[in-house]
Design a protein around this motif. Structure first.
Motif, short mmCIF file in Angstrom:
data_model
loop_
_atom_site.label_atom_id
_atom_site.label_comp_id
_atom_site.label_asym_id
_atom_site.label_seq_id
_atom_site.Cartn_x
_atom_site.Cartn_y
_atom_site.Cartn_z
N GLY A 109 0.82 -1.20 0.00
CA GLY A 109 0.00 0.00 0.00
C GLY A 109 0.85 1.25 0.00
O GLY A 109 1.89 1.30 0.68
N ASP A 156 -8.01 -0.35 -4.35
CA ASP A 156 -7.73 -1.71 -3.87
C ASP A 156 -7.89 -2.65 -5.05
O ASP A 156 -8.99 -2.88 -5.53
N TYR A 161 -2.72 -1.37 -2.82
CA TYR A 161 -3.58 -0.32 -2.28
C TYR A 161 -2.89 1.03 -2.48
O TYR A 161 -1.68 1.12 -2.52
N LEU A 172 -6.97 4.73 4.65
CA LEU A 172 -6.47 3.45 4.14
C LEU A 172 -6.06 2.54 5.30
O LEU A 172 -6.32 1.33 5.26
#
Length: 327
Positions: A109, A156, A161, A172
């Motif tokens: 992410g 996503d 992410y 997030l």
């Protein structure tokens, strides 16, 4: 227990390292208080034992080098500071490890403009990504193969992410906590840290500036004309005639230069002007609408909501100082 690796790149923004670490650590405490196990093992991962961040104002001591971590479940890439191309280049030592871990099942992410480092791995090619709206132009120029979704708070897809700008990275983190530990834990963290949960769009915060860093002088003149005459009701045909360009040619060149269609650009310029009036004046909604060249209240409200994610009234309540103070 999920193993989470928070990267500590050279030139990172300190808050996007410490913020996730603190929220995830508190989630562990919450899990233990509920009689369950610790949820996350969190490590700060750097290419050296100490890393200078925030323009050199702080030094972070890391827990591990990427080579020390055989397997991780989630890699978080914090926001970066300064010249993004230089900062990404200075941190390419992370890239092979990120790619290898993702191939072995780790999720990755990015937080805010950490998306630049994630995109440099190639993992985002052909996939959606969010970043800070102020960096959208530079991101598109640097990574045209990535599907930037400028208004999104969270993307996503395929274990990758990304989050929108600035402190929206906390959304997030809550999203990931909910995924790994469940809704009750995410809701408790939202309450504990006073984070507005389930935010989906950064549209209310975007300031439209228009892409003018291109070489098409005629299109730049069209842009300036639109921006200097906000009250006019422009049409593509009229603009094409005024600037001596065929309509199809104008639309093609305008889109290539600005990343917006002519109609989108006109709408965004007008709505940006309306936003400024709503933020600073006491004019009623119809006065604001007429001031930016709209005559149909329904069309104005629909366009305003499409671009900002809020109604004109809600936008004023959120950003007009007099309204906020009186409320």
């Amino acid at each position: 227990m999920k193993h989470i690796s928070i990267l500590v790149p050279e030139g990172a923004i300190l808050g996007s390292i410490e913020g996730p670490r603190q929220v995830l650590t508190e989630a562990n405490k919450y899990g233990l208080a509920q009689g369950g196990p610790a949820l996350f093992e969190v490590q700060l991962v750097g290419l050296s034992e100490t890393v200078r961040v925030a323009g050199g104002k702080y030094t972070v001591r890391t827990d591990a080098h990427p080579n020390d971590i055989d397997r991780t479940d989630l890699i978080l890439i914090p926001a970066l500071d300064g010249d993004l191309r230089q900062t990404v280049a200075a941190n390419q030592g992370f890239v092979p490890w990120i790619v290898d871990q993702h191939r072995r099942g780790a999720e990755v992410g990015s937080l805010c403009v950490g998306a630049f480092l994630l995109a440099s791995t190639g993992l985002l090619d052909g996939r959606p990504c969010a970043t800070h709206w102020m960096a959208a132009r530079e991101f598109r120029q640097s990574f045209p193969q990535v599907k930037l979704i400028e208004d999104r708070i969270i993307t996503d897809e395929a274990g990758l992410y990304s989050s929108g700008g600035a402190f929206s990275y906390l959304n997030l983190i809550l999203y990931l906590i909910e995924k790994y530990a469940g809704r009750p834990t995410a809701v408790f963290m939202a309450k504990a840290f006073q984070i507005e949960i389930d935010r989906h769009s950064q549209s209310p915060f975007i300031i439209f500036q228009g892409q003018k860093e291109h070489a098409d002088e005629t299109i730049r003149a069209v842009q300036q004309h639109i921006e200097s005459n906000v009250m006019e009701r422009h049409t593509v045909d009229e603009l094409a005639l005024q600037f001596g360009i065929g309509r199809r040619n104008l639309e093609r060149r305008f889109k290539r230069a600005t990343a917006n269609s002519v109609v989108e650009y006109i709408q965004r310029v007008k709505i940006e002007a309306a936003k400024l009036q709503l933020e600073s004046s006491r004019d009623n909604i119809n006065e604001v609408m007429y001031g930016v060249g709209y005559a149909d209240p329904k069309a104005f409200r629909q366009t305003f909501r499409k671009i900002t994610g809020l109604s004109p009234t809600d936008y004023r309540q959120k950003f007009n100082r007099a309204t906020v103070v009186s409320g």
